[in-house]
Design a protein around this motif. Structure first.
Motif, PDB file in Angstrom:
ATOM      1  N   ILE A 333       0.880  -1.170   0.000  1.00 16.23           N
ATOM      2  CA  ILE A 333       0.000   0.000   0.000  1.00 16.23           C
ATOM      3  C   ILE A 333       0.913   1.215   0.000  1.00 16.23           C
ATOM      4  O   ILE A 333       1.640   1.476   0.965  1.00 16.23           O
ATOM      5  N   LYS A 334       0.898   1.960  -1.097  1.00 19.40           N
ATOM      6  CA  LYS A 334       1.848   3.047  -1.310  1.00 19.40           C
ATOM      7  C   LYS A 334       1.150   4.383  -1.058  1.00 19.40           C
ATOM      8  O   LYS A 334       0.192   4.723  -1.752  1.00 19.40           O
ATOM      9  N   THR A 335       1.643   5.133  -0.079  1.00 18.45           N
ATOM     10  CA  THR A 335       1.058   6.433   0.227  1.00 18.45           C
ATOM     11  C   THR A 335       2.107   7.529   0.065  1.00 18.45           C
ATOM     12  O   THR A 335       3.296   7.319   0.333  1.00 18.45           O
ATOM     13  N   SER A 336       1.650   8.692  -0.356  1.00 19.24           N
ATOM     14  CA  SER A 336       2.538   9.847  -0.518  1.00 19.24           C
ATOM     15  C   SER A 336       1.851  11.074   0.074  1.00 19.24           C
ATOM     16  O   SER A 336       0.739  11.415  -0.320  1.00 19.24           O
ATOM     17  N   SER A 338       2.154  15.159   0.766  1.00 17.63           N
ATOM     18  CA  SER A 338       2.841  16.331   0.228  1.00 17.63           C
ATOM     19  C   SER A 338       2.277  17.595   0.876  1.00 17.63           C
ATOM     20  O   SER A 338       1.052  17.769   0.952  1.00 17.63           O
ATOM     21  N   SER A 339       3.173  18.458   1.330  1.00 12.01           N
ATOM     22  CA  SER A 339       2.747  19.710   1.962  1.00 12.01           C
ATOM     23  C   SER A 339       3.755  20.801   1.639  1.00 12.01           C
ATOM     24  O   SER A 339       4.803  20.551   1.038  1.00 12.01           O
ATOM     25  N   ALA A 340       3.442  22.016   2.083  1.00 14.52           N
ATOM     26  CA  ALA A 340       4.369  23.135   1.875  1.00 14.52           C
ATOM     27  C   ALA A 340       5.672  22.905   2.632  1.00 14.52           C
ATOM     28  O   ALA A 340       6.732  23.418   2.255  1.00 14.52           O
ATOM     29  N   ALA A 341       5.606  22.103   3.704  1.00 11.54           N
ATOM     30  CA  ALA A 341       6.807  21.838   4.511  1.00 11.54           C
ATOM     31  C   ALA A 341       7.678  20.740   3.926  1.00 11.54           C
ATOM     32  O   ALA A 341       8.840  20.586   4.336  1.00 11.54           O
ATOM     33  N   GLY A 342       7.134  19.956   2.991  1.00  7.30           N
ATOM     34  CA  GLY A 342       7.894  18.870   2.399  1.00  7.30           C
ATOM     35  C   GLY A 342       7.014  17.670   2.109  1.00  7.30           C
ATOM     36  O   GLY A 342       5.779  17.745   2.184  1.00  7.30           O
ATOM     37  N   ASN A 343       7.629  16.547   1.801  1.00  2.00           N
ATOM     38  CA  ASN A 343       6.863  15.352   1.450  1.00  2.00           C
ATOM     39  C   ASN A 343       7.348  14.146   2.244  1.00  2.00           C
ATOM     40  O   ASN A 343       8.480  14.098   2.724  1.00  2.00           O
ATOM     41  N   LEU A 344       6.458  13.155   2.356  1.00  2.00           N
ATOM     42  CA  LEU A 344       6.779  11.916   3.056  1.00  2.00           C
ATOM     43  C   LEU A 344       6.101  10.769   2.316  1.00  2.00           C
ATOM     44  O   LEU A 344       4.890  10.782   2.103  1.00  2.00           O
ATOM     45  N   ASP A 345       6.903   9.795   1.917  1.00  2.00           N
ATOM     46  CA  ASP A 345       6.387   8.608   1.234  1.00  2.00           C
ATOM     47  C   ASP A 345       6.493   7.406   2.164  1.00  2.00           C
ATOM     48  O   ASP A 345       7.568   7.125   2.715  1.00  2.00           O
ATOM     49  N   LEU A 346       5.371   6.694   2.331  1.00  2.00           N
ATOM     50  CA  LEU A 346       5.317   5.504   3.168  1.00  2.00           C
ATOM     51  C   LEU A 346       4.751   4.350   2.356  1.00  2.00           C
ATOM     52  O   LEU A 346       3.663   4.474   1.773  1.00  2.00           O
ATOM     53  N   ASN A 347       5.496   3.266   2.294  1.00  2.00           N
ATOM     54  CA  ASN A 347       5.013   2.039   1.657  1.00  2.00           C
ATOM     55  C   ASN A 347       4.807   0.980   2.735  1.00  2.00           C
ATOM     56  O   ASN A 347       5.729   0.669   3.495  1.00  2.00           O
ATOM     57  N   PHE A 348       3.594   0.432   2.792  1.00  2.00           N
ATOM     58  CA  PHE A 348       3.279  -0.580   3.790  1.00  2.00           C
ATOM     59  C   PHE A 348       3.269  -1.947   3.113  1.00  2.00           C
ATOM     60  O   PHE A 348       2.381  -2.234   2.300  1.00  2.00           O
ATOM     61  N   PRO A 349       4.253  -2.814   3.418  1.00  2.87           N
ATOM     62  CA  PRO A 349       4.304  -4.128   2.772  1.00  2.87           C
ATOM     63  C   PRO A 349       3.059  -4.957   3.093  1.00  2.87           C
ATOM     64  O   PRO A 349       2.623  -5.022   4.243  1.00  2.87           O
ATOM     65  N   GLN A 350       2.489  -5.578   2.071  1.00  5.30           N
ATOM     66  CA  GLN A 350       1.306  -6.415   2.233  1.00  5.30           C
ATOM     67  C   GLN A 350       1.521  -7.828   1.673  1.00  5.30           C
ATOM     68  O   GLN A 350       1.101  -8.804   2.247  1.00  5.30           O
ATOM     69  N   ASN A 351       2.131  -7.905   0.498  1.00  7.21           N
ATOM     70  CA  ASN A 351       2.436  -9.210  -0.106  1.00  7.21           C
ATOM     71  C   ASN A 351       1.208 -10.121  -0.173  1.00  7.21           C
ATOM     72  O   ASN A 351       1.248 -11.283   0.223  1.00  7.21           O
ATOM     73  N   TYR A 352       0.107  -9.564  -0.666  1.00  6.63           N
ATOM     74  CA  TYR A 352      -1.102 -10.362  -0.825  1.00  6.63           C
ATOM     75  C   TYR A 352      -0.839 -11.537  -1.761  1.00  6.63           C
ATOM     76  O   TYR A 352      -0.028 -11.450  -2.683  1.00  6.63           O
ATOM     77  N   LYS A 353      -1.555 -12.624  -1.498  1.00  5.88           N
ATOM     78  CA  LYS A 353      -1.423 -13.840  -2.289  1.00  5.88           C
ATOM     79  C   LYS A 353      -2.707 -14.102  -3.066  1.00  5.88           C
ATOM     80  O   LYS A 353      -3.791 -13.697  -2.651  1.00  5.88           O
ATOM     81  N   ASP A 354      -2.565 -14.780  -4.200  1.00  3.76           N
ATOM     82  CA  ASP A 354      -3.748 -15.182  -4.962  1.00  3.76           C
ATOM     83  C   ASP A 354      -4.596 -16.128  -4.113  1.00  3.76           C
ATOM     84  O   ASP A 354      -4.073 -16.949  -3.355  1.00  3.76           O
ATOM     85  N   GLN A 355      -5.892 -15.997  -4.264  1.00  3.25           N
ATOM     86  CA  GLN A 355      -6.835 -16.812  -3.498  1.00  3.25           C
ATOM     87  C   GLN A 355      -7.571 -17.801  -4.377  1.00  3.25           C
ATOM     88  O   GLN A 355      -7.855 -17.527  -5.541  1.00  3.25           O
ATOM     89  N   SER A 356      -7.929 -18.933  -3.789  1.00  5.88           N
ATOM     90  CA  SER A 356      -8.893 -19.854  -4.371  1.00  5.88           C
ATOM     91  C   SER A 356     -10.143 -19.834  -3.505  1.00  5.88           C
ATOM     92  O   SER A 356     -10.043 -19.859  -2.274  1.00  5.88           O
ATOM     93  N   VAL A 357     -11.299 -19.749  -4.126  1.00 10.60           N
ATOM     94  CA  VAL A 357     -12.557 -19.624  -3.403  1.00 10.60           C
ATOM     95  C   VAL A 357     -13.522 -20.700  -3.890  1.00 10.60           C
ATOM     96  O   VAL A 357     -13.688 -20.897  -5.100  1.00 10.60           O
ATOM     97  N   PHE A 358     -14.157 -21.386  -2.940  1.00 10.15           N
ATOM     98  CA  PHE A 358     -15.151 -22.418  -3.238  1.00 10.15           C
ATOM     99  C   PHE A 358     -16.488 -22.001  -2.644  1.00 10.15           C
ATOM    100  O   PHE A 358     -16.573 -21.652  -1.465  1.00 10.15           O
ATOM    101  N   GLY A 359     -17.520 -22.008  -3.462  1.00 15.32           N
ATOM    102  CA  GLY A 359     -18.858 -21.699  -2.989  1.00 15.32           C
ATOM    103  C   GLY A 359     -19.834 -22.771  -3.415  1.00 15.32           C
ATOM    104  O   GLY A 359     -19.766 -23.281  -4.542  1.00 15.32           O
ATOM    105  N   ILE A 360     -20.754 -23.123  -2.522  1.00 17.48           N
ATOM    106  CA  ILE A 360     -21.795 -24.091  -2.842  1.00 17.48           C
ATOM    107  C   ILE A 360     -23.110 -23.579  -2.275  1.00 17.48           C
ATOM    108  O   ILE A 360     -23.149 -23.017  -1.171  1.00 17.48           O
ATOM    109  N   GLY A 361     -24.179 -23.740  -3.040  1.00 13.32           N
ATOM    110  CA  GLY A 361     -25.474 -23.260  -2.587  1.00 13.32           C
ATOM    111  C   GLY A 361     -26.606 -24.077  -3.152  1.00 13.32           C
ATOM    112  O   GLY A 361     -26.456 -24.781  -4.171  1.00 13.32           O
TER     113      GLY A 361
END
Length: 454
Positions: A333-336, A338-361
């Motif tokens: 999750i990449k956030t940036s 920005s202000s008159a005083a300067g900037n700050l960039d923060l990246n929050f590692p997530q490393n999401y994985k592909d999912q398999s989903v099973f549904g029955i109804g």
């Protein structure tokens, strides 16, 4: 593109058979769209679920009655989320502190028109989201020394889709459909980061910008970032974009339908808005106001195959298998800021994985009443050590039930209740949380719609 979809179909079939244990169900996506699908374990790719079918497989719109079909209703979601510190047993429990969060209301609306072999439709549905509200006095609001800061920890994410769908029946047993969607995503966030968390992020190269030096020069014990709007839908940071999906249904025999759909990854713009950055120091806390950008936040591609079968004319059984490609869209999750005083960039590692989903109804019709029930299960979307307390995506299992009642020859009401079974996730890495903790998450969802044909 055709080769990619075919490759993913084969990969999904293999992975669904070999799937490991799970810690999240559909992550940021809802477990179904509309009460018909929701009450039947989220299944929707191979049977008619009303206009909401355009959110999964637009080809199912060819199963609608001739003329116009209108459906309108509401999703209501409540969550029971708590975090317990592994250090001293302190607890932070989500609750309703404002009109901004919980219960969560998501409108749904759709209208379709069928004539001869062509069906067209438009709608507005919540694609997904989440929300938390921990207030200002839990251990999540303490600084690196364990002292209270009185600063809020909360979140809300809502992703809305406005699909424009079309389906064409090429023969009595084969239909193809597609949709192009206007999409809107809005995010609210209040997040306190202790200096230990900031140090962990910096060690991984996830903190940068001209504000880093001045902030460190203040010797802060924590930093707090806030972008939020305390109202029904509007959010602190938001963006518009587009999405699309294609699908098909085939009926090898009158009582059996096979379905396929592919939901393409979204193309949302960067979420943007205004934010406050607060440095927690020994004295009055300086607050810097500026602009916030959440970069390249996208919803994933989803491949679904399924089958439905009428055991009797009144008794339907449906099964869906999906592969959700989170790894393509949520590494960080990449956030940036920005202000008159300067900037700050923060990246929050997530490393999401592909999912398999099973549904029955299943559904069973008795005169004017249709009874429905279902179950849904998914594999892991994220490792516990990367989980945010403000972005929990824990539940693995959904149990659902509902009914439909025919009010008249041309109108009916549908209702569903879904329970996300309580799931516990352990986060032992001080990166996205202030200290090692256990997150517990369950959820209740009610969906109700009124439909009329004319």
């Amino acid at each position: 593109m055709k080769k990619i979809i075919i490759h993913r179909l084969l990969t999904a079939l293999t992975t669904l058979v070999l799937a490991n244990s799970a810690v999240a169900t559909d992550v940021l996506r809802l477990s179904g769209y509309g009460p018909v699908s929701r009450s039947m374990g989220g299944t929707a790719v191979a049977h008619y679920t009303g206009p909401a079918g355009m959110m999964v497989n637009p080809a199912t719109l060819s199963l609608a009655p001739e003329g116009y079909t209108f459906s309108g209703g509401l999703d209501i979601i409540t969550a029971d989320i708590s975090n317990q510190s592994k250090v001293d047993g302190s607890r932070a429990v989500t609750s309703d502190h404002s009109s901004n969060r919980g219960p969560y209301y998501a409108p749904e609306f759709g209208i379709i028109f069928q004539q001869d072999k062509l069906t067209m439709g438009v709608g507005a549905y919540a694609l997904g989201g989440l929300g938390t509200e921990y207030g200002t006095d839990s251990f999540l609001s303490d600084d690196v020394n364990g002292d209270p800061t009185g600063l809020d920890n909360s979140s809300r994410l809502l992703v809305m889709n406005i699909p424009f769908a079309v389906s064409y029946q090429f023969s009595d047993n084969f239909s193809v459909g597609g949709s192009v969607d206007a999409m809107w995503a809005g995010m609210n966030l209040n997040l306190l980061l202790t200096t230990a968390q900031i140090g962990g992020l910096a060690a991984g190269g996830n903190v940068s910008g001209s504000l880093v030096g001045p902030l460190l020069g203040m010797s802060p014990t924590a930093a707090h970032i806030s972008f939020t709007k305390n109202n029904f839908i509007d959010s602190g940071a938001s963006a518009w974009g587009v999405g699309a999906r294609v699908g098909a249904i085939w009926q090898p025999q009158e009582s059996t339908t096979v379905g396929f759909s592919y939901n393409f990854p979204s193309e949302l713009g960067d979420l943007s808005g205004y934010a406050d950055l607060t440095a927690v120091i020994a004295g009055p806390n300086p607050v810097i106001s500026g602009e916030i950008t959440v970069k390249d936040f996208q919803m994933p591609g989803v491949l679904t195959i399924g089958v439905s079968h009428n055991i009797t004319p009144d008794w339907l059984l449906a099964v869906d298998l999906s592969r959700v490609y989170w790894a393509d869209v949520l590494k960080d999750i990449k956030t940036s800021f920005s202000s008159a005083a300067g900037n700050l960039d923060l990246n929050f590692p997530q490393n999401y994985k592909d999912q398999s989903v099973f549904g029955i109804g299943t559904s069973y019709k008795v005169n004017k009443l249709t009874l429905r029930a279902g179950y849904r299960y998914a594999t892991s979307g994220i490792d516990g050590d990367f989980m945010f307390s403000t972005l929990p995506v824990n539940p693995t299992r959904h149990i659902s039930a509902g009914f439909g009642y025919q009010l008249s020859e041309d109108s009916n009401i549908d209702f569903s209740y879904t329970y996300a079974v309580t799931e516990k996730t352990h986060n032992d890495q001080v990166l996205n949380t202030p200290e090692p903790m256990v997150n517990s998450h369950s959820q209740d969802n009610v969906s109700i719609t009124y439909s009329v044909n004319f």
